[in-house]
Motif scaffolding. Structure first.
Motif, PDB file in Angstrom:
ATOM      1  N   ASP A 100       0.836  -1.190   0.000  1.00 31.58           N
ATOM      2  CA  ASP A 100       0.000   0.000   0.000  1.00 31.58           C
ATOM      3  C   ASP A 100       0.882   1.256   0.000  1.00 31.58           C
ATOM      4  N   VAL A 101       0.635   2.153  -0.919  1.00 30.55           N
ATOM      5  CA  VAL A 101       1.428   3.370  -1.046  1.00 30.55           C
ATOM      6  C   VAL A 101       1.386   4.197   0.241  1.00 30.55           C
ATOM      7  N   PHE A 102       0.229   4.324   0.846  1.00 32.01           N
ATOM      8  CA  PHE A 102       0.108   5.170   2.032  1.00 32.01           C
ATOM      9  C   PHE A 102       0.893   4.594   3.209  1.00 32.01           C
ATOM     10  N   LYS A 103       0.886   3.286   3.347  1.00 30.87           N
ATOM     11  CA  LYS A 103       1.695   2.639   4.390  1.00 30.87           C
ATOM     12  C   LYS A 103       3.176   2.780   4.067  1.00 30.87           C
ATOM     13  N   TYR A 104       3.525   2.654   2.802  1.00 33.95           N
ATOM     14  CA  TYR A 104       4.920   2.800   2.398  1.00 33.95           C
ATOM     15  C   TYR A 104       5.420   4.204   2.750  1.00 33.95           C
TER      16      TYR A 104
END
Length: 176
Positions: A100-104
């Motif tokens: 997930d981009v937001f978690k990354y």
């Protein structure tokens, strides 16, 4: 999908018809990289490709000399396709990350010279992405962040916004 310039120039890959990813058009991609050529030296640069989709931007960055590209994509089939492309050209300069981009972004402690994000245009929190990138401090001091989006989004009032280029339905907002 084709590579426009660099060491993999003219290489092509057929993107499976089942993919939901909307690759950046060749015209828009070529225009973007023409602009970048006047703003940043990609040779030896580090780059982050968020919402990588087919990996079209990632392979272009590697082809143009980036020393390290992180390609973040959560769809397993798309991630596998990016890995296949990078394996085909036998490069170790791209790290495809399935996630997930937001978690990354939230967990990233590395700064990048260039960050590109091409989220789904209908993404509910697309407008939050510039703030998340700058709050996470993942853009190097002289780096450039480019967000691809549709006409519904306007970032002209963002304090880090520098300019926007439009190519048909593709909008690139630039931030520093």
């Amino acid at each position: 999908m084709r590579v426009i310039s660099g060491i993999y120039k003219h290489r092509r890959w057929d993107v499976p018809r089942t993919f939901s990813a909307r690759p950046t058009t060749d015209f828009a991609k070529e225009s973007l990289f023409n602009i970048l050529a006047n703003r940043i030296d990609l040779e030896g640069a580090t780059a982050l490709d968020l919402f990588s989709g087919t990996g079209s931007i990632s392979i272009e960055l590697v082809s143009r000399g980036c020393s390290h590209v992180v390609s973040v994509e959560k769809d397993p089939a798309h991630h596998a396709f990016i890995r296949k492309v990078m394996d085909t050209v036998k490069t170790d300069k791209c790290l495809p990350v399935k996630g997930d981009v937001f978690k990354y972004i939230a967990g990233c402690s590395t700064q990048f010279d260039f960050i590109f994000a091409d989220p789904p245009y209908q993404l509910e929190n697309l407008g939050d992405i510039p703030d998340l990138v700058f709050e996470a401090n993942i853009l190097a001091p002289d780096g450039i962040f480019v967000l691809e989006h549709g006409s519904k989004n306007d970032f002209k009032d963002h304090p880090r916004f520098t300019d926007m280029k439009v190519y048909g339905s593709v909008h690139f907002s630039f931030f520093k």
